[in-house]
Design a protein around this motif. Structure first.
Motif, PDB file in Angstrom:
ATOM      1  N   SER A  54      -2.135   4.802  -0.226  1.00 36.77           N
ATOM      2  CA  SER A  54      -1.908   6.113  -0.827  1.00 36.77           C
ATOM      3  C   SER A  54      -1.078   6.006  -2.103  1.00 36.77           C
ATOM      4  N   SER A  55      -1.250   6.991  -2.969  1.00 28.92           N
ATOM      5  CA  SER A  55      -0.471   7.051  -4.196  1.00 28.92           C
ATOM      6  C   SER A  55       0.906   7.640  -3.911  1.00 28.92           C
ATOM      7  N   GLN A  99       2.036  10.040  -5.548  1.00 25.96           N
ATOM      8  CA  GLN A  99       1.827  11.480  -5.669  1.00 25.96           C
ATOM      9  C   GLN A  99       1.430  12.100  -4.339  1.00 25.96           C
TER      10      GLN A  99
END
Length: 371
Positions: free
Chosen positions: A261-262, A264
Motif C-alpha cells: 500500500s501507498s 496515502q
C-alpha cells in the motif's frame, strides 16, 4: 472474568479461543517448512543485522524472570537439548521468531551482560556471574551451541501460516487471534492500528470501555480499517476479497498494508477512522457504540458491528454542520432498529451480514445529510 466494560460484544468472543481455521487445503496448496540448525552466535548475529526479528511481547506477565533465564543458560552449558524454535520467513528473507522468543531474548541479554546468573542447581559456581565473567571455554560452548528450528517459508499461504501458529501456541501462551496477527504482520499495519487504538478519539468515543489487554482495542480498529478500505474500493489494485472468512481477510489486509500500500492509503484509513470516531462522539457521546440496556439491566459493552457501522457513517459527513439533537435521534432510531432485529447478534461476519451492516451505514450517512 471479563467485566462488561472490558469486553467487546458478540463476535470477538471467538477471539479469545483458538479454533480450527475454516480453510480446507486443496491438492495444489504449497507448504514449505525447512528444518535447520544454527549456532547461538549465528542466530544472534542475524538478529543484530535485522535479518531475524524478535516480535514484541504479547503478555508481559509471561516474560521470563531471571530464574528461568538462568536455568536456560545452565541447561545449555550442561549440553541439555532445548525445544525447537519456530520461525516465519517472508518474501524478503526476513525471519521472525514465532515460538522461542523468550529463549532467544534470554540468550541475547546474557550475551550482552544484561544479567547475572542466579538460582543455579547444577553449576552453582557460576552464580552471580555475567557472560564476560565465565571462563572462555564456557563462553565458546554457549556461542557454539546448536539450536534446531523449523522455518515456515514462502510460498506457504497465509492461512496455513496462521494455522501453524495456532497449533504451535496451543501448548504455550495461548495467544488469541489478534495477538497472532500482531506477531505475524509487524510493520505499517501494526503501527497504524496501535496509533488508532491509543488515540484520544478512540478512548473518548468508547468511554474507555475497550481495554488494551489481549489487544481487544486493536482488533476493533483493525476490523474497521480493513472493511473501510474494502467497501470504499481502495483495495482494488489487490486480489483481496471478502468471502465470510474474517481471519483470512484481516491477515491479507495487514500484509497488503505492510508490503504494497501507498503512504496515502494508510493516511486515508487513519484519517477516516479518527474523523469517524470523533464525529460519533460529538453527536452521541461515549454511548455511541453501545446499545441501550434492556429492561434496566447492566450497561451493555461496546458492540463491534455497531462500531464499524457508525464510524463508517460519520467518516463520510461533516459532523460540525449537523443539528446534534436531530442527528442523535436519527442514529438512535437506527441503533434500536438493528438491535431489535438482531443484525449484530450471532455470527456477524458472513458476506450477507457485512453487506447489510455497511448498507445501513450508508443510509445513516444519507439521513444525516438530509436531517
Amino acid at each position: 472474568m471479563i467485566e462488561a466494560d472490558d469486553a467487546i460484544e458478540i463476535e470477538n468472543q471467538d477471539e479469545l479461543e483458538l479454533t480450527a481455521h475454516p480453510h480446507q487445503m486443496g491438492t495444489d496448496t504449497q507448504i514449505r517448512i525447512a528444518k535447520e540448525q544454527s549456532s547461538i552466535f549465528e542466530l544472534l548475529r542475524k538478529e543484530s543485522r535485522g535479518d531475524l526479528v524478535l516480535a514484541p511481547d504479547f503478555q508481559r506477565k509471561n516474560v521470563w524472570d531471571r530464574k528461568h533465564q538462568s536455568e536456560l543458560i545452565e541447561s545449555i552449558l550442561m549440553g541439555i537439548p532445548i525445544p525447537l524454535i519456530y520461525l516465519f520467513e517472508d518474501e524478503e528473507g526476513i525471519r521472525q521468531i514465532i515460538d522461542g522468543k523468550q529463549r532467544i531474548t534470554a540468550l541475547k541479554q546474557f550475551k550482552n551482560n544484561k544479567f547475572t546468573l542466579t538460582n543455579l542447581s547444577m553449576l552453582p559456581d557460576l552464580k552471580g556471574k555475567k557472560f564476560d565473567d565465565i571462563a572462555p571455554i564456557l563462553q565458546a560452548k554457549l556461542e557454539d551451541y546448536q539450536l534446531h528450528s523449523y522455518v515456515i517459508q514462502p510460498p506457504t499461504p497465509e492461512y496455513v501460516k496462521f494455522n501453524i501458529f495456532e497449533r504451535v501456541n496451543r501448548g504455550g501462551i495461548n495467544l488469541n487471534k489478534q495477538e497472532m496477527r500482531h506477531a505475524l504482520y509487524q510493520g505499517n499495519a501494526t503501527t497504524l492500528i496501535q496509533e488508532l487504538a491509543e488515540s484520544q478519539q478512540f478512548k473518548l468515543a468508547t468511554g474507555n470501555g475497550v481495554k488494551p489487554n489481549r489487544m481487544r482495542d486493536r482488533y476493533l480498529v483493525l476490523r474497521f480499517v480493513a472493511f473501510y478500505l474494502l467497501i470504499t474500493g481502495q483495495l482494488k489494485d489487490s486480489s483481496i476479497q471478502y468471502k465470510s472468512d474474517v481471519d483470512a481477510f484481516l491477515a491479507s489486509v495487514m500484509k497488503y498494508l505492510n508490503t504494497k500500500s501507498s503512504v496515502q492509503l494508510i493516511d486515508n484509513a487513519q484519517k477516516a477512522c479518527l474523523y469517524g470516531m470523533e464525529g460519533a462522539y460529538q453527536v452521541l457521546g461515549d454511548e455511541a457504540f453501545r446499545f441501550k440496556s434492556k429492561d434496566g439491566g447492566n450497561r451493555r459493552p461496546v458492540n463491534m458491528g455497531l462500531f464499524e457501522m457508525l464510524v463508517f457513517a460519520f467518516c463520510h459527513i461533516d459532523y460540525t454542520q449537523l443539528d446534534n439533537t436531530k442527528s442523535k435521534l436519527l442514529v438512535n432510531t437506527y441503533k434500536e432498529s438493528v438491535d431489535e432485529v438482531g443484525l449484530f447478534s450471532g455470527s456477524i461476519d458472513t458476506t450477507e451480514y457485512v453487506r447489510a451492516r455497511f448498507d445501513t451505514a450508508q443510509k445513516i450517512t444519507q439521513g444525516l445529510k438530509n436531517a
